[in-house]
Design a protein around this motif. Structure first.
Motif, PDB file in Angstrom:
ATOM      1  N   LEU A  11      -3.660   6.005  -7.388  1.00  0.00           N
ATOM      2  CA  LEU A  11      -4.263   6.886  -6.381  1.00  0.00           C
ATOM      3  C   LEU A  11      -4.949   6.073  -5.289  1.00  0.00           C
ATOM      4  CD1 LEU A  11      -5.849   9.642  -8.663  1.00  0.00           C
ATOM      5  CD2 LEU A  11      -3.947   9.948  -7.067  1.00  0.00           C
ATOM      6  N   ILE A  12      -5.616   5.009  -5.690  1.00  0.00           N
ATOM      7  CA  ILE A  12      -6.319   4.161  -4.727  1.00  0.00           C
ATOM      8  C   ILE A  12      -5.329   3.492  -3.783  1.00  0.00           C
ATOM      9  CG2 ILE A  12      -7.630   2.010  -4.527  1.00  0.00           C
ATOM     10  CD1 ILE A  12      -9.169   2.918  -7.029  1.00  0.00           C
ATOM     11  N   ASN A  13      -4.202   3.019  -4.324  1.00  0.00           N
ATOM     12  CA  ASN A  13      -3.175   2.420  -3.472  1.00  0.00           C
ATOM     13  C   ASN A  13      -2.644   3.443  -2.465  1.00  0.00           C
ATOM     14  OD1 ASN A  13      -3.368  -0.030  -4.782  1.00  0.00           O
ATOM     15  ND2 ASN A  13      -1.729   0.428  -6.227  1.00  0.00           N
ATOM     16  N   GLN A  14      -2.444   4.664  -2.914  1.00  0.00           N
ATOM     17  CA  GLN A  14      -1.955   5.725  -2.040  1.00  0.00           C
ATOM     18  C   GLN A  14      -2.971   6.034  -0.950  1.00  0.00           C
ATOM     19  OE1 GLN A  14      -1.019   9.346  -4.142  1.00  0.00           O
ATOM     20  NE2 GLN A  14      -0.492  10.481  -2.290  1.00  0.00           N
ATOM     21  N   TYR A  15      -4.236   6.107  -1.353  1.00  0.00           N
ATOM     22  CA  TYR A  15      -5.304   6.414  -0.396  1.00  0.00           C
ATOM     23  C   TYR A  15      -5.447   5.298   0.638  1.00  0.00           C
ATOM     24  CZ  TYR A  15      -9.883   7.915   1.294  1.00  0.00           C
ATOM     25  OH  TYR A  15     -10.915   8.328   2.089  1.00  0.00           O
ATOM     26  N   ASN A  16      -5.382   4.065   0.178  1.00  0.00           N
ATOM     27  CA  ASN A  16      -5.497   2.920   1.078  1.00  0.00           C
ATOM     28  C   ASN A  16      -4.396   2.924   2.123  1.00  0.00           C
ATOM     29  OD1 ASN A  16      -7.615   1.200   1.120  1.00  0.00           O
ATOM     30  ND2 ASN A  16      -6.841  -0.218  -0.388  1.00  0.00           N
ATOM     31  N   SER A  17      -3.186   3.284   1.700  1.00  0.00           N
ATOM     32  CA  SER A  17      -2.052   3.335   2.623  1.00  0.00           C
ATOM     33  C   SER A  17      -2.294   4.379   3.707  1.00  0.00           C
ATOM     34  CB  SER A  17      -0.763   3.661   1.862  1.00  0.00           C
ATOM     35  OG  SER A  17      -0.455   2.636   0.937  1.00  0.00           O
ATOM     36  N   GLN A  18      -2.856   5.520   3.319  1.00  0.00           N
ATOM     37  CA  GLN A  18      -3.144   6.572   4.285  1.00  0.00           C
ATOM     38  C   GLN A  18      -4.192   6.122   5.296  1.00  0.00           C
ATOM     39  OE1 GLN A  18      -4.280   9.972   1.966  1.00  0.00           O
ATOM     40  NE2 GLN A  18      -2.193  10.444   1.346  1.00  0.00           N
ATOM     41  N   VAL A  19      -5.226   5.431   4.815  1.00  0.00           N
ATOM     42  CA  VAL A  19      -6.270   4.936   5.713  1.00  0.00           C
ATOM     43  C   VAL A  19      -5.690   3.913   6.689  1.00  0.00           C
ATOM     44  CG1 VAL A  19      -8.419   3.618   5.832  1.00  0.00           C
ATOM     45  CG2 VAL A  19      -8.142   5.394   4.106  1.00  0.00           C
ATOM     46  N   ALA A  20      -4.827   3.043   6.190  1.00  0.00           N
ATOM     47  CA  ALA A  20      -4.211   2.029   7.044  1.00  0.00           C
ATOM     48  C   ALA A  20      -3.368   2.682   8.140  1.00  0.00           C
ATOM     49  CB  ALA A  20      -3.359   1.087   6.200  1.00  0.00           C
ATOM     50  N   LEU A  21      -2.626   3.726   7.786  1.00  0.00           N
ATOM     51  CA  LEU A  21      -1.806   4.432   8.770  1.00  0.00           C
ATOM     52  C   LEU A  21      -2.680   5.123   9.826  1.00  0.00           C
ATOM     53  CD1 LEU A  21       0.943   6.023   6.484  1.00  0.00           C
ATOM     54  CD2 LEU A  21       1.251   4.204   8.181  1.00  0.00           C
ATOM     55  N   PHE A  22      -3.810   5.706   9.374  1.00  0.00           N
ATOM     56  CA  PHE A  22      -4.711   6.352  10.319  1.00  0.00           C
ATOM     57  C   PHE A  22      -5.271   5.331  11.308  1.00  0.00           C
ATOM     58  CE2 PHE A  22      -8.828   7.667  11.879  1.00  0.00           C
ATOM     59  CZ  PHE A  22      -8.619   8.991  12.229  1.00  0.00           C
TER      60      PHE A  22
END
Length: 278
Positions: free
Chosen positions: A260-271
């Motif tokens: 979940l953390i990896n998924q969340y981090n990816s979303q933050v990076a894209l933002f």
């Protein structure tokens, strides 16, 4: 079922996983939150514009100012700004505040700026801009042209970053004379970039709480097992089996949380990438 010599105590497992597994989710989550907090909101507030001369029949309209603003953008091949009711409201608040408190600045005597105003009306943004004008400009076209002749105001009007606009034009008594005050609020809304999921962040937080509770349970259970005498028999084996099942549950939850953390981090990076690009 693991019994006798086959038991692995929590302290031994923790020694192995502490650096490799246990601490990573906690550390990564903090980095993710920090990334969101480090997103710097851009604010553009060029020096306020005063009319060089007053027109005897000055008249300004909200719709006209928006129309002429978009006409200037069209000349430069830029898309029109969409009118925002929230930004209209924040612009009116600014104009009314300047008349009420008799100031002509981007920051009010109470310390509030454009970011505070748009947040008050519930508008979330990545970038915001404010143009101010004071005086009896003949009409909307003349007012917008006055802003266009000023580099800072022109930059706000022609910014390719902004997507929405709000405008206020008010006539009132200022510095002893009845005159016009005009306010433009430009913005790139937060919704322009795909945001990280709050549901995922909530799930990560809930999982971390559960992991801490499991840690406490495992440590207490380990002490109970070590104090048991004799270390054999049905009661002993049952407690060992319970202990090892909890360890497996802990590690499964840890793996889920890391994903979940990896998924969340990816979303933050894209933002962040989107915000920087816009």
């Amino acid at each position: 079922m693991i019994v006798f010599g086959g038991i692995f105590f929590w302290s031994e497992i923790l020694d192995f996983y502490s650096k490799l597994t246990l601490n990573l989710p906690r550390q990564w989550t903090e980095e993710k939150v920090a990334l969101i907090e480090k997103i710097e909101k851009q604010i553009a507030t060029p020096p306020p514009l005063r009319a060089e001369k007053d027109a005897p029949e000055a008249f300004l309209t909200q719709a006209g100012v928006i129309q002429w603003t978009n006409s200037q953008r069209e000349k430069e091949g830029l898309p029109p700004l969409q009118e925002s009711s929230a930004l209209n409201t924040s612009a009116v608040m600014k104009a009314e505040d300047m008349l009420a408190k008799q100031y002509f600045e981007h920051i009010s005597p109470s310390g509030e700026g454009v970011a505070n105003l748009v947040e008050k009306v519930g508008y979330q943004f990545i970038a915001i801009g404010e143009n101010l004008a004071l005086g009896d400009f003949q009409d909307d076209e003349v007012l917008v042209q006055g802003w266009m002749d000023s580099p800072g105001h022109r930059q706000n009007i022609l910014s390719s970053q902004y997507q929405e606009i709000g405008v206020a034009v008010l006539r009132g008594k200022f510095e002893g004379s009845v005159t016009w005050l005009a306010v433009q609020h430009f913005a790139l809304p937060l919704a322009a970039c795909s945001q990280s999921s709050e549901e995922i962040l909530s799930e990560i937080t809930a999982n971390q709480t559960q992991l801490k509770e499991l840690e406490t349970t495992l440590r207490n259970l380990e002490l109970e097992i070590k104090r048991m005498n004799p270390r054999w028999g049905a009661a002993y084996n049952e407690k060992v089996e319970n202990y090892n099942n909890l360890v497996a549950q802990y590690n499964d939850l840890l793996i889920q949380t890391q994903a979940l953390i990896n998924q969340y981090n990816s979303q933050v990076a894209l933002f962040n990438e989107c915000a920087a690009g816009l």
